[in-house]
Design an enzyme around this catalytic site. Structure first.
Site, PDB file in Angstrom:
ATOM      1  CE  LYS A 209      -3.583   2.035   2.855  1.00 56.13           C
ATOM      2  NZ  LYS A 209      -4.345   1.870   4.110  1.00 56.13           N
ATOM      3  CD  GLU A 215       9.996  -5.852   6.435  1.00 57.08           C
ATOM      4  OE1 GLU A 215       9.559  -4.785   5.946  1.00 57.08           O
ATOM      5  OE2 GLU A 215      10.003  -6.083   7.660  1.00 57.08           O
ATOM      6  N   GLY A 268      -4.284  -2.578   5.732  1.00 63.44           N
ATOM      7  CA  GLY A 268      -3.498  -3.694   5.191  1.00 63.44           C
ATOM      8  C   GLY A 268      -4.084  -5.057   5.536  1.00 63.44           C
ATOM      9  NE  ARG A 269      -5.010  -4.693  11.823  1.00 64.89           N
ATOM     10  CZ  ARG A 269      -4.405  -3.520  11.841  1.00 64.89           C
ATOM     11  NH1 ARG A 269      -3.359  -3.309  11.075  1.00 64.89           N
ATOM     12  NH2 ARG A 269      -4.855  -2.548  12.614  1.00 64.89           N
ATOM     13  CD  GLU A 354      -0.325  -4.869  11.865  1.00 65.23           C
ATOM     14  OE1 GLU A 354      -0.984  -4.600  10.855  1.00 65.23           O
ATOM     15  OE2 GLU A 354       0.862  -5.197  11.799  1.00 65.23           O
ATOM     16  CG  HIS A 385       0.299 -36.314  17.259  1.00 64.46           C
ATOM     17  ND1 HIS A 385       0.288 -37.541  17.877  1.00 64.46           N
ATOM     18  CD2 HIS A 385      -0.767 -36.298  16.418  1.00 64.46           C
ATOM     19  CE1 HIS A 385      -0.723 -38.258  17.400  1.00 64.46           C
ATOM     20  NE2 HIS A 385      -1.383 -37.529  16.525  1.00 64.46           N
ATOM     21  CE  LYS A 494       6.791  -0.492   9.501  1.00 65.72           C
ATOM     22  NZ  LYS A 494       5.750   0.218   8.776  1.00 65.72           N
TER      23      LYS A 494
END
Ligand code: F6P
Length: 529
Positions: A209, A215, A268-269, A354, A385, A494
């Site tokens: 966005k 990254e 974003g999410r 978030e 397990h 950041k």
């Protein structure tokens, strides 16, 4: 700085819930089932092919009534309306959060701004055109070969949603184009994908966005260098972007016609429904992507219209409040007995934590009660397990969400065994098994779980489930009166990383750090290759 303490604890009903929790904490669910033969039926709810049994929770009818009184006391219905009306529910950034508008049909009856709907549909048309061209072999790389592999470069909300949905909709894939995802700053992530990719037939979607995320920028640059090194001279042929930052995409070398829009009213999410879902549309074809949006819209309608006590996200969100704030359970385990939802726990950890990992309310007062629970989990039966020992015999209370499809895609002769295991785990957690003689074999039981079932994991159902979790998260936030749509907490790390990176690049370790940071930085400078 403001230091007033706040919480919904000011509400009279909060105190009533506290008292009520004390009065029912010792009740055993097995006794509640014995006393009320209708409990399973009464504490279940459905919407289309979604059926949710929440009867194995430590609640009585009075609990539900009190939780609904709390919902009323915090004006939840008005707050649901505010979300759909496009009010600035993201109040620290003064924006609406209109992810519901991204999945509304063109003639929708929800109170979205019509101008928004038409922009959404313009963009969906652009997506359709591009996806159809891709599958027709008309999108070609710089050497003239048709694109065969699409690689999404993005992180957080620009990765987790499309990655999860692509994995979930494997049965709906179009096999002519392969879709892969790279997110991590660790170059080994994209590096492994590139090792296995033909540059001439590859297309990168840079999903960001902001188009400034460290990254994503690093990975996009790595892809660009790799293409140039491998004979793909015209970068524009090998990239498209999903972004709201046209200046930065152009600077990177992607022409405006190859940029799909995302708007500032999409978090974003909450963005998989927008052009961020392009990898899904490529993978399944546009029609299935539209079905995915349709499923989410059907959950939107339910959330908007159903009375609070028959409203799935409201009931589940209020149960989260119940365990988090009154039983002081720290976590929620999410266990899909559906391999296709393997990535759901990770997706939800971003969506929920978030969104609701906040410590101050709308008036900047410090919350007195805990906000977001910690969401974690893994698929059944693998999880049995791994961490189920703690769920059965540990001394923490961990509510569990089971997700269970009645049908499995393809020929799966073991499906009934998978279903049996899921049902058995819920039963074992609830009933326990007494063994006074051997305490290590004693199962205390009375451990809560909610079983979220569906017929099959179609694109519609996938959309419905994700929208259900989005709204459930919103419900929690509204009880605490926090903003679920900002994420200021990611900024400090950041910023500090940026400072440390520039010191590394200048081969210095500054003296302004704390001693531990200085020590680690010097060790890196000494040890790096
Ligand atoms: O982690 C912070 C965050 O802003 C997320 O909310 C977002 O999904 C992610 O980074 C990626 O942001 P962008 O799409 O701008 O690259």
């Amino acid at each position: 700085m403001r230091s007033n303490i706040s919480s919904p604890a000011g509400q009279q009903v909060w105190q009533a819930l506290k008292d009520h929790q004390k009065s029912i904490a010792a009740l055993q669910m097995r006794d509640l089932f014995t006393a009320d033969p209708d409990r399973a039926k009464d504490l279940s709810i459905s919407h289309n092919d979604l059926f949710i049994d929440y009867s194995k929770n430590r609640i009585t009818k009075q609990t539900v009534d009190l939780l609904m009184s709390l919902a009323a006391a915090v004006n939840l219905k008005k707050k649901i309306d505010a979300l759909f009306m496009g009010e600035p529910v993201n109040f620290t950034e003064h924006r609406a959060a209109l992810h519901t508008a991204l999945r509304a049909p063109a003639d929708n009856t929800l109170p979205h701004n019509k101008a928004i709907t038409s922009r959404v549909y313009e963009e969906l048309e652009r997506l359709r055109h591009f996806v159809e061209q891709l599958h027709a072999g008309e999108v070609r790389g710089s050497t003239g070969k048709a694109i065969k592999r699409v690689i999404n470069i993005g992180i957080g909300g620009s990765d987790l949603g499309p990655r999860l949905v692509v994995e979930a909709l494997y049965a709906y894939r179009k096999s002519d184009i392969d879709v892969a995802f790279a997110a991590n700053l660790d170059a080994q992530d994209l590096g492994r994908i590139l090792d296995d990719t033909d540059p001439a037939t590859s297309l990168f979607i840079v999903t960001s966005k902001s188009f400034t995320t460290l990254e994503t920028q690093a990975n996009a640059q790595m892809a660009k260098d790799w293409l140039l090194k491998n004979g793909c001279t015209s970068i524009d042929h090998h990239f498209v972007a999903v972004s709201s930052n046209l200046e930065a995409t152009a600077k990177f070398g992607i022409s405006d016609e190859r940029v799909f829009s995302i708007w500032d009213w999409v978090g974003g999410r909450y963005s998989v429904w927008s052009a961020v879902g392009l990898p899904v549309a490529v993978y399944t074809g546009m029609d299935h992507f539209m079905e995915f949006l349709g499923g989410a819209h059907s959950m939107d309608l339910h959330f908007y219209e159903a009375p609070l006590d028959r409203n799935i996200p409201v009931i589940l969100g209020m149960l989260d409040i119940w365990y988090n704030n009154f039983f002081h359970a720290e976590t929620l385990a999410v266990v899909p007995y559906d391999q296709r939802l393997r990535l759901l726990p990770e997706y939800l950890s971003q969506l929920v934590m978030e969104s609701n990992g906040k410590r101050v309310d709308r008036a900047d007062n410090t919350l007195e009660c805990h906000s977001s629970q910690i969401v974690w989990g893994s698929v059944g039966t693998n999880a049995q397990h791994a961490f189920f020992q703690l769920l059965h015999q540990g001394n923490r209370l961990v509510p569990v969400d089971f997700l269970l499809p009645w049908q499995s895609s393809g020929c799966n002769k073991n499906h009934h065994k998978l279903v049996a295991n899921c049902i058995a785990q819920g039963k074992a957690l609830m009933l326990g098994r007494e063994n006074i003689a051997e305490p290590h074999r004693h199962f205390p039981g009375n451990r809560p779980s909610t079983t979220i079932t569906y017929k099959d994991l179609s694109p519609e159902m996938t959309g419905m489930l994700l929208a259900m979790y989005e709204h459930r998260t919103y419900v929690q936030s509204q009880v605490w009166d926090i903003n679920p749509f900002d994420q200021w907490g990611v900024e400090l790390g950041k910023q500090l990383a940026g400072e440390i990176i520039s010191e590394m690049e200048n081969n210095t370790s500054g003296t302004h750090h704390d001693p531990s940071t200085t020590q680690l930085l010097s060790r890196f400078l000494h040890n790096r290759k």
